[in-house]
Design an enzyme around this catalytic site. Structure first.
Site, PDB file in Angstrom:
ATOM      1  N   ASP A 190      37.044  48.339  40.633  1.00  0.00           N
ATOM      2  CA  ASP A 190      38.101  47.647  41.357  1.00  0.00           C
ATOM      3  C   ASP A 190      38.515  48.514  42.544  1.00  0.00           C
ATOM      4  O   ASP A 190      38.400  49.752  42.492  1.00  0.00           O
ATOM      5  CB  ASP A 190      39.283  47.420  40.409  1.00  0.00           C
ATOM      6  CG  ASP A 190      40.495  46.853  41.117  1.00  0.00           C
ATOM      7  OD1 ASP A 190      40.390  45.739  41.654  1.00  0.00           O
ATOM      8  OD2 ASP A 190      41.529  47.545  41.154  1.00  0.00           O
TER       9      ASP A 190
ATOM     10  N   THR B 266      42.903  51.177  42.209  1.00  0.00           N
ATOM     11  CA  THR B 266      41.962  51.995  41.451  1.00  0.00           C
ATOM     12  C   THR B 266      41.335  53.057  42.343  1.00  0.00           C
ATOM     13  O   THR B 266      41.370  54.246  42.033  1.00  0.00           O
ATOM     14  CB  THR B 266      40.867  51.111  40.823  1.00  0.00           C
ATOM     15  OG1 THR B 266      41.486  50.110  40.004  1.00  0.00           O
ATOM     16  CG2 THR B 266      39.911  51.945  39.977  1.00  0.00           C
TER      17      THR B 266
ATOM     18  N   TYR C 253      41.720  47.926  44.892  1.00  0.00           N
ATOM     19  CA  TYR C 253      43.139  48.134  45.163  1.00  0.00           C
ATOM     20  C   TYR C 253      43.877  48.612  43.912  1.00  0.00           C
ATOM     21  O   TYR C 253      43.946  47.921  42.903  1.00  0.00           O
ATOM     22  CB  TYR C 253      43.768  46.827  45.671  1.00  0.00           C
ATOM     23  CG  TYR C 253      43.136  46.320  46.944  1.00  0.00           C
ATOM     24  CD1 TYR C 253      43.468  46.867  48.182  1.00  0.00           C
ATOM     25  CD2 TYR C 253      42.180  45.302  46.912  1.00  0.00           C
ATOM     26  CE1 TYR C 253      42.878  46.414  49.354  1.00  0.00           C
ATOM     27  CE2 TYR C 253      41.582  44.840  48.077  1.00  0.00           C
ATOM     28  CZ  TYR C 253      41.937  45.402  49.293  1.00  0.00           C
ATOM     29  OH  TYR C 253      41.347  44.938  50.447  1.00  0.00           O
TER      30      TYR C 253
ATOM     31  N   ASN D 167      44.169  48.006  36.833  1.00  0.00           N
ATOM     32  CA  ASN D 167      44.971  46.803  36.619  1.00  0.00           C
ATOM     33  C   ASN D 167      44.703  46.225  35.231  1.00  0.00           C
ATOM     34  O   ASN D 167      43.592  45.745  34.970  1.00  0.00           O
ATOM     35  CB  ASN D 167      44.630  45.755  37.686  1.00  0.00           C
ATOM     36  CG  ASN D 167      44.985  46.243  39.083  1.00  0.00           C
ATOM     37  OD1 ASN D 167      46.139  46.475  39.387  1.00  0.00           O
ATOM     38  ND2 ASN D 167      43.974  46.409  39.927  1.00  0.00           N
TER      39      ASN D 167
ATOM     40  N   ARG E  20      52.917  43.634  47.132  1.00  0.00           N
ATOM     41  CA  ARG E  20      51.816  43.769  46.182  1.00  0.00           C
ATOM     42  C   ARG E  20      51.966  42.780  45.016  1.00  0.00           C
ATOM     43  O   ARG E  20      50.995  42.129  44.620  1.00  0.00           O
ATOM     44  CB  ARG E  20      51.773  45.202  45.659  1.00  0.00           C
ATOM     45  CG  ARG E  20      50.738  45.452  44.561  1.00  0.00           C
ATOM     46  CD  ARG E  20      49.338  45.184  45.022  1.00  0.00           C
ATOM     47  NE  ARG E  20      48.354  45.591  44.019  1.00  0.00           N
ATOM     48  CZ  ARG E  20      47.101  45.191  43.997  1.00  0.00           C
ATOM     49  NH1 ARG E  20      46.646  44.362  44.927  1.00  0.00           N
ATOM     50  NH2 ARG E  20      46.255  45.602  43.064  1.00  0.00           N
TER      51      ARG E  20
ATOM     52  N   LYS F 204      39.801  37.102  40.205  1.00  0.00           N
ATOM     53  CA  LYS F 204      40.014  37.732  38.912  1.00  0.00           C
ATOM     54  C   LYS F 204      41.342  37.227  38.326  1.00  0.00           C
ATOM     55  O   LYS F 204      42.272  37.025  39.095  1.00  0.00           O
ATOM     56  CB  LYS F 204      40.100  39.251  39.059  1.00  0.00           C
ATOM     57  CG  LYS F 204      38.875  39.948  39.631  1.00  0.00           C
ATOM     58  CD  LYS F 204      39.189  41.427  39.771  1.00  0.00           C
ATOM     59  CE  LYS F 204      38.029  42.223  40.349  1.00  0.00           C
ATOM     60  NZ  LYS F 204      38.361  43.666  40.415  1.00  0.00           N
TER      61      LYS F 204
ATOM     62  N   SER G 257      39.049  49.898  36.276  1.00  0.00           N
ATOM     63  CA  SER G 257      40.186  49.303  36.978  1.00  0.00           C
ATOM     64  C   SER G 257      41.494  49.914  36.495  1.00  0.00           C
ATOM     65  O   SER G 257      41.633  50.277  35.321  1.00  0.00           O
ATOM     66  CB  SER G 257      40.219  47.783  36.753  1.00  0.00           C
ATOM     67  OG  SER G 257      41.313  47.198  37.446  1.00  0.00           O
TER      68      SER G 257
ATOM     69  N   PHE H 199      45.430  43.429  33.830  1.00  0.00           N
ATOM     70  CA  PHE H 199      44.948  42.042  33.811  1.00  0.00           C
ATOM     71  C   PHE H 199      43.450  41.983  34.068  1.00  0.00           C
ATOM     72  O   PHE H 199      42.728  41.124  33.533  1.00  0.00           O
ATOM     73  CB  PHE H 199      45.708  41.175  34.819  1.00  0.00           C
ATOM     74  CG  PHE H 199      45.251  41.311  36.244  1.00  0.00           C
ATOM     75  CD1 PHE H 199      44.203  40.554  36.736  1.00  0.00           C
ATOM     76  CD2 PHE H 199      45.873  42.215  37.101  1.00  0.00           C
ATOM     77  CE1 PHE H 199      43.766  40.684  38.045  1.00  0.00           C
ATOM     78  CE2 PHE H 199      45.451  42.353  38.413  1.00  0.00           C
ATOM     79  CZ  PHE H 199      44.394  41.591  38.885  1.00  0.00           C
ATOM     80  N   ASP H 200      42.952  42.887  34.900  1.00  0.00           N
ATOM     81  CA  ASP H 200      41.537  42.959  35.237  1.00  0.00           C
ATOM     82  C   ASP H 200      40.730  43.433  34.023  1.00  0.00           C
ATOM     83  O   ASP H 200      39.661  42.889  33.708  1.00  0.00           O
ATOM     84  CB  ASP H 200      41.377  43.917  36.418  1.00  0.00           C
ATOM     85  CG  ASP H 200      40.059  43.788  37.159  1.00  0.00           C
ATOM     86  OD1 ASP H 200      39.316  42.823  36.909  1.00  0.00           O
ATOM     87  OD2 ASP H 200      39.802  44.652  38.021  1.00  0.00           O
TER      88      ASP H 200
ATOM     89  N   SER I 266      35.829  43.466  43.913  1.00  0.00           N
ATOM     90  CA  SER I 266      37.221  43.312  44.320  1.00  0.00           C
ATOM     91  C   SER I 266      37.557  41.896  44.746  1.00  0.00           C
ATOM     92  O   SER I 266      36.687  41.115  45.146  1.00  0.00           O
ATOM     93  CB  SER I 266      37.493  44.265  45.490  1.00  0.00           C
ATOM     94  OG  SER I 266      38.775  44.083  46.032  1.00  0.00           O
ATOM     95  N   ASN I 267      38.864  41.594  44.692  1.00  0.00           N
ATOM     96  CA  ASN I 267      39.398  40.361  45.257  1.00  0.00           C
ATOM     97  C   ASN I 267      39.315  40.352  46.784  1.00  0.00           C
ATOM     98  O   ASN I 267      39.407  39.291  47.407  1.00  0.00           O
ATOM     99  CB  ASN I 267      40.865  40.192  44.869  1.00  0.00           C
ATOM    100  CG  ASN I 267      41.051  39.641  43.462  1.00  0.00           C
ATOM    101  OD1 ASN I 267      40.165  39.028  42.896  1.00  0.00           O
ATOM    102  ND2 ASN I 267      42.228  39.862  42.904  1.00  0.00           N
TER     103      ASN I 267
END
Length: 231
Positions: free
Chosen positions: A10, A14, A12, A177, A41, A151, A175, A179-180, A118-119
């Site tokens: 990931d 990370t 952002y 995040n 964010r 994601k 990651s 959620f990821d 990544s997104n």
């Protein structure tokens, strides 16, 4: 020779710090910069979740701009379009965390195939990787823009595995995040949570077996495990 698992990183939060934009915000919004950076964010991620739930897609550049406008409105502040554009350009120049380059160097030397996953749009990611000096470490850049869904939709994790020509279980998502991490695990990928904030993990899914604070710690853990433990 050991067949090293592929690592999908990931971006952002990370590899680079999205909240680092507050230093640029401070020049335009003294006193409100930390608050605006946090809301920006949070809303950026919320919009990706909502778009996916609605079956719609707007790319990450558009989402990031709309999230900035929202954050400014919450703070009761206004910036002219040129200053907004400058802030959005700053999002393509975020600083990598201090452990990133040495960690990536060690992981690359160990023989892992490594991609950014990544997104972000391809243009955003390309500019950011160049700015952060990370291009030499990665074999490829995989954007959700290629499948036009964000994601943690299962399709994006299947897509990165396909791009790496590996089954999901031979790909490890790295990651910060939660959620990821939860989304990748649900899709069958291995996962490692980079716990940069020292906070709790998501209660929607199990905490992964492998949790590290830095990418250098990740290199230590994978070297010790010999990539055979399925952590």
């Amino acid at each position: 020779m050991i067949d090293r698992e592929a690592l999908a990183f990931d971006m952002y939060g990370t590899l680079v710090d999205p909240l680092g934009i507050r230093r640029q915000l401070e020049r335009d919004l003294p006193g409100d910069a930390p608050r605006v950076a946090e809301i920006w964010r949070q809303k950026q991620l919320e919009y990706t979740f909502r778009l996916t739930a609605m079956g719609r897609y707007e790319d990450f550049a558009a989402v990031t701009r709309k999230a900035l406008v929202y954050a400014l409105a919450v703070a009761g502040r206004d910036l002219d379009p040129a200053r907004q554009d400058a802030l959005l350009a700053g999002y393509n120049n975020l600083e990598p965390f201090a452990d990133v380059r040495p960690g990536l160097q060690r992981l690359q030397a160990a023989g892992h195939a490594m991609v950014v996953f990544s997104n972000g749009t391809p243009a955003m990611l390309g500019a950011l990787i160049d700015s952060a000096g990370l291009h030499p470490f990665f074999d490829d850049v995989v954007s959700v823009d290629e499948v036009r869904i964000y994601k943690p939709a299962p399709a994006v994790y299947r897509h990165v595995a396909a791009r790496l020509a590996r089954p999901p279980g031979a790909v490890r998502l790295i990651s910060s995040n939660p959620f990821d991490i939860v989304g990748a695990a649900a899709a069958g990928l291995r996962t490692t949570w980079v716990d940069r904030a020292g906070g709790p993990f998501d209660t929607l899914g199990p905490r992964p077996a492998l949790v590290v604070a830095t990418l250098t710690a990740l290199a230590d853990a994978l070297a010790a495990a010999g990539d055979a433990g399925g952590a």
